[in-house]
Write a protein that holds these residues in place. Structure first.
Motif, PDB file in Angstrom:
ATOM      1  N   LEU A  39     -66.657  13.264  21.475  1.00 55.61           N
ATOM      2  CA  LEU A  39     -67.336  14.479  20.888  1.00 55.61           C
ATOM      3  C   LEU A  39     -68.833  13.996  20.736  1.00 55.61           C
ATOM      4  O   LEU A  39     -69.762  14.746  20.703  1.00 55.61           O
ATOM      5  N   PHE A  40     -68.786  13.307  19.400  1.00 53.15           N
ATOM      6  CA  PHE A  40     -70.122  12.835  18.963  1.00 53.15           C
ATOM      7  C   PHE A  40     -71.072  12.259  19.861  1.00 53.15           C
ATOM      8  O   PHE A  40     -72.218  12.525  19.893  1.00 53.15           O
ATOM      9  N   ALA A  41     -70.382  11.357  20.811  1.00 54.22           N
ATOM     10  CA  ALA A  41     -71.238  10.851  22.002  1.00 54.22           C
ATOM     11  C   ALA A  41     -71.990  11.761  22.797  1.00 54.22           C
ATOM     12  O   ALA A  41     -73.137  11.636  23.163  1.00 54.22           O
ATOM     13  N   SER A  42     -71.110  12.770  22.990  1.00 53.03           N
ATOM     14  CA  SER A  42     -71.775  13.968  23.800  1.00 53.03           C
ATOM     15  C   SER A  42     -72.821  14.525  23.187  1.00 53.03           C
ATOM     16  O   SER A  42     -73.764  14.901  23.784  1.00 53.03           O
ATOM     17  N   PHE A  43     -72.643  15.021  21.944  1.00 51.26           N
ATOM     18  CA  PHE A  43     -73.668  15.476  21.154  1.00 51.26           C
ATOM     19  C   PHE A  43     -74.940  14.662  21.110  1.00 51.26           C
ATOM     20  O   PHE A  43     -76.210  15.116  21.328  1.00 51.26           O
ATOM     21  N   PHE A  44     -74.798  13.490  20.711  1.00 53.75           N
ATOM     22  CA  PHE A  44     -75.705  12.332  20.311  1.00 53.75           C
ATOM     23  C   PHE A  44     -76.507  12.009  21.578  1.00 53.75           C
ATOM     24  O   PHE A  44     -77.846  12.137  21.691  1.00 53.75           O
ATOM     25  N   LEU A  45     -76.134  12.222  22.743  1.00 57.66           N
ATOM     26  CA  LEU A  45     -76.619  11.817  24.020  1.00 57.66           C
ATOM     27  C   LEU A  45     -77.223  13.068  24.679  1.00 57.66           C
ATOM     28  O   LEU A  45     -78.283  12.810  25.150  1.00 57.66           O
ATOM     29  N   THR A  46     -76.631  14.139  24.769  1.00 53.75           N
ATOM     30  CA  THR A  46     -76.909  15.213  25.620  1.00 53.75           C
ATOM     31  C   THR A  46     -77.270  16.451  24.607  1.00 53.75           C
ATOM     32  O   THR A  46     -78.028  17.515  25.302  1.00 53.75           O
ATOM     33  N   GLY A  47     -76.894  16.663  23.419  1.00 57.58           N
ATOM     34  CA  GLY A  47     -77.223  17.767  22.674  1.00 57.58           C
ATOM     35  C   GLY A  47     -76.070  18.829  22.966  1.00 57.58           C
ATOM     36  O   GLY A  47     -76.101  19.804  22.146  1.00 57.58           O
ATOM     37  N   ASN A  48     -75.197  18.672  23.953  1.00 60.71           N
ATOM     38  CA  ASN A  48     -74.168  19.512  24.184  1.00 60.71           C
ATOM     39  C   ASN A  48     -72.670  18.901  23.572  1.00 60.71           C
ATOM     40  O   ASN A  48     -72.797  17.786  23.794  1.00 60.71           O
ATOM     41  N   GLY A  49     -71.899  19.956  23.528  1.00 67.15           N
ATOM     42  CA  GLY A  49     -70.361  19.364  23.256  1.00 67.15           C
ATOM     43  C   GLY A  49     -69.481  19.545  24.205  1.00 67.15           C
ATOM     44  O   GLY A  49     -69.952  19.340  25.582  1.00 67.15           O
ATOM     45  N   LEU A  50     -68.312  19.415  23.841  1.00 72.50           N
ATOM     46  CA  LEU A  50     -67.507  19.367  25.199  1.00 72.50           C
ATOM     47  C   LEU A  50     -67.052  20.904  25.441  1.00 72.50           C
ATOM     48  O   LEU A  50     -67.237  21.886  24.725  1.00 72.50           O
ATOM     49  N   GLY A  51     -66.051  21.097  26.637  1.00 74.70           N
ATOM     50  CA  GLY A  51     -65.797  22.220  27.068  1.00 74.70           C
ATOM     51  C   GLY A  51     -64.951  22.270  28.313  1.00 74.70           C
ATOM     52  O   GLY A  51     -64.847  21.181  29.131  1.00 74.70           O
ATOM     53  N   ALA A  52     -64.118  23.301  28.401  1.00 75.34           N
ATOM     54  CA  ALA A  52     -63.254  23.412  29.545  1.00 75.34           C
ATOM     55  C   ALA A  52     -63.249  24.702  30.240  1.00 75.34           C
ATOM     56  O   ALA A  52     -63.185  24.517  31.377  1.00 75.34           O
ATOM     57  N   SER A  53     -63.068  25.649  29.593  1.00 70.67           N
ATOM     58  CA  SER A  53     -62.971  27.039  30.150  1.00 70.67           C
ATOM     59  C   SER A  53     -64.364  27.403  30.800  1.00 70.67           C
ATOM     60  O   SER A  53     -64.275  28.018  31.999  1.00 70.67           O
ATOM     61  N   GLY A  54     -65.267  27.053  30.447  1.00 72.09           N
ATOM     62  CA  GLY A  54     -66.659  27.335  31.078  1.00 72.09           C
ATOM     63  C   GLY A  54     -66.763  26.412  32.617  1.00 72.09           C
ATOM     64  O   GLY A  54     -67.095  27.154  33.322  1.00 72.09           O
ATOM     65  N   GLY A  55     -65.990  25.386  32.701  1.00 67.98           N
ATOM     66  CA  GLY A  55     -65.877  24.753  33.949  1.00 67.98           C
ATOM     67  C   GLY A  55     -65.061  25.507  34.967  1.00 67.98           C
ATOM     68  O   GLY A  55     -65.175  25.815  36.196  1.00 67.98           O
TER      69      GLY A  55
END
Lengths: 189, 413
Positions: A39-55
């Motif tokens: 989760l941190f890596a996602s925020f750190f690299l992209t500014g976005n968190g994780l998600g599933a329902s959006g997909g």
């Protein structure tokens, strides 16, 4: 002749792949720590968190856009994702969802857990379990769209960034589940 | 200067960006499966206190990610302003959450975990995903009936720090302690309802708890960067832009921008209210410099084609606001060269001349230089000059629209 041996080899390969000894799941705190790092890596690299329902939501919009493009262009909620020339799948969250399926498959394969089976409580049949799984998925996804995110997009990602609204959603999810757990105890116990 | 999150859209081609997200997703799915989240009975056992794996994984992840995020922000590695923080829609969030809770106990999964169940061929997981797809379809068909409920009770980017008026470090410590308390209580419940033998649980978890608490206390000690800190990180580069006059746009460029419908122009008039009442540009918002800090989050959330032009009577006040906004990572901010005084010099018509009783003597810095006999506001031609009414001078355009770095929609898109 060569094809026959190849098929045999292939079967052997798949058999070995899918019949690996089933391993234990990780310790919960270890899993949590690694999930936190992802989760941190996602925020750190992209500014976005994780998600599933959006997909999943974009998957629905994509299918609808194939079947009834005119309808998509008339529903305000769908226009944003698939209206006109927009490709509903052309979005980062779709990649995260596909990745989650691939990642789950790799982990399951490595640990001998890819197996056609149904998990259910002892008091219901497989078919009942499938019915309730469908209904539960329906409700969860409806709620997730209403709350603008599910356990991943709201509770987990918003929880870590300390969003006030996400904490409210998180407590509502767990509150709702605990509140109705007794009513549905036959499904699981 | 803070470099993370990376402006990935400008560094990589689209395929590279998607590869990054795919890898993140793979990590996500791998951990979920490895933690046992593809097994509905394990997930549901959570709600009967028999196996609190979900709780433990979930809150450990939140605490770990939170501490890392704000730790990285504290030392200036990561810019919290550019991180997607879910906006708060209170009531649709709570009702949606309760519906999700019912779906959780009935279906035995949440969407993320159901994807890993599907990937590992759990038939109940496949039915769940099918149900979820229909649920989304039903939502898209019905939500437009109740737009006020869906879009109401909106509080924007509201954090727990804003809500309780506490510093980040303290909130992080409270969240950490709450999680540890829940782990402690959860293990007790597991021992009672799930007959789990606690003596077999790894002792390393006590060390982990200690590390978490120490990190949260460390966050309190370091604090989060102030606007002055943030300016110092970028001062070399940005002061040079100011000194080279790369961000001061001439009146002519602003006039053209006002008539450019492709841009979302936000003009911030940062003068005292009496000057604003005497004269201001049409659609310029009156914002006092001390009000700017509370508006930063809203500014960052505006669409990518947003352009900010700041104006004072001359340039001093506008320059201070410019520095504040740039330090807070607001993109595309410019200053009106020569300010409103220069604007009036350039675009005043006989109409304005009629109300003008001359210029002030011994003018202070950044003071409105004309003496007006009536407060014109924006009810005069100079407030919104028409392009065809003026002769045009040649100028070198300075505005270069940057790609937006802050995400405009999180995992809910």
């Amino acid at each position: 002749m060569t094809t026959a041996t190849e098929v045999q080899k292939k079967e052997g390969f798949f058999k070995r792949l899918f019949n690996r000894p089933q391993k234990e799941y990780w310790n919960a705190y270890t899993g949590g720590l690694v999930l936190g790092l992802v989760l941190f890596a996602s925020f750190f690299l992209t500014g976005n968190g994780l998600g599933a329902s959006g997909g999943l939501s974009r998957m629905v919009a994509f299918i609808e856009d194939i079947i009834a493009p005119g309808h998509v262009d008339r529903v305000p909620y769908l226009i944003k994702t698939a209206g006109g020339e927009l490709n509903a799948l052309d979005n980062w969250i779709v990649m995260v969802s596909f990745g989650a399926i691939i990642g789950g498959f790799i982990s399951g394969l490595r640990n001998g857990r890819v197996k056609l089976e149904t998990h259910r409580g002892p008091q219901i049949t497989d078919k009942q379990r499938w019915f309730y799984a469908f209904v539960g998925g329906f409700l969860f996804a409806y709620g997730a769209r209403l709350a603008r995110g599910c356990t991943s997009g709201q509770a987990l990602s918003g929880g870590a960034t300390l969003s006030a609204g996400s904490w409210a959603v998180m407590f509502a999810i767990f509150g709702g589940a605990y509140l109705f757990a007794y009513a549905f105890r036959k499904l699981w116990n | 200067m803070t470099i993370f999150p990376l402006p990935i859209d400008t560094i990589f081609l689209k395929i590279g960006v998607y590869a990054i997200y795919l890898l993140i997703g793979i990590g996500f799915g791998y951990v979920l499966e490895s933690s046992g989240f593809n097994k509905s009975t394990k997930l549901a056992a959570q709600f009967y206190f028999k196996d609190l794996t979900v709780f433990k994984v979930f809150f450990t992840a939140i605490v770990a990610a939170m501490l890392l995020l704000f730790g990285a922000a504290a030392v200036g590695l990561l810019d919290y302003n550019l991180i997607w923080v879910n906006p708060t829609y209170l009531w649709s969030g709570i009702i949606g959450g309760l519906v999700m809770g019912v779906g959780f106990i009935v279906g035995g999964f949440c969407p993320g975990t159901s994807l890993t169940a599907l990937a590992t061929l759990k038939i109940d997981g496949i039915f769940y995903v099918a149900g979820a797809l229909f649920g989304i379809f039903a939502f898209s068909e019905t939500i437009d009936e109740v737009p006020h409920f869906f879009d109401g009770s909106y509080f924007g980017r509201l954090t727990l720090m804003d809500l309780f008026d506490l510093p980040v470090g303290l909130v992080a410590l409270l969240v950490t302690l709450m999680a540890l308390f829940m782990f402690w209580g959860g293990e007790k419940l597991e021992a009672i309802y799930g007959k789990v033998d606690l003596s077999k649980a790894p002792k390393g978890r006590y060390i982990g708890a200690g590390v978490f608490v120490a990190a949260a206390i460390g966050l309190i000690a370091i604090g989060q960067p102030t606007n002055a800190d943030r300016w110092n990180w970028i001062a070399d580069e940005q002061q040079a832009r100011l000194d080279n006059r790369e961000v001061q746009i001439v009146t002519e460029e602003l006039l053209h921008t006002m008539h450019d419908s492709k841009l979302n122009l936000v003009m911030l008039d940062v003068r005292a209210e009496k000057d604003y009442n005497l004269f201001h540009l049409t659609d310029a918002d009156h914002v006092l410099p001390e009000e700017v800090p509370s508006m930063i989050n809203d500014f960052i959330a505006l669409p990518a084609n947003t352009l900010f032009v700041i104006m004072s009577n001359d340039e001093s006040a506008a320059t201070e606001v410019w520095k504040y906004m740039v330090a807070e990572s607001v993109p595309n901010v410019y200053i009106l060269e020569g300010g409103i005084n220069n604007w009036v010099d350039t675009y005043a018509t006989p109409y304005e001349d009629e109300y003008c009783a001359g210029e002030k003597e011994d003018l202070q810095d950044d003071e409105f230089k004309y003496i007006l006999t009536s407060a014109l506001g924006d009810h005069c031609p100079a407030a919104y000059p028409h392009l065809e009414d003026h002769e045009h001078i040649e100028y070198t355009p300075k505005i270069k629209m940057e790609l937006k770095r802050a995400p405009s929609a999180g995992g809910c898109g």
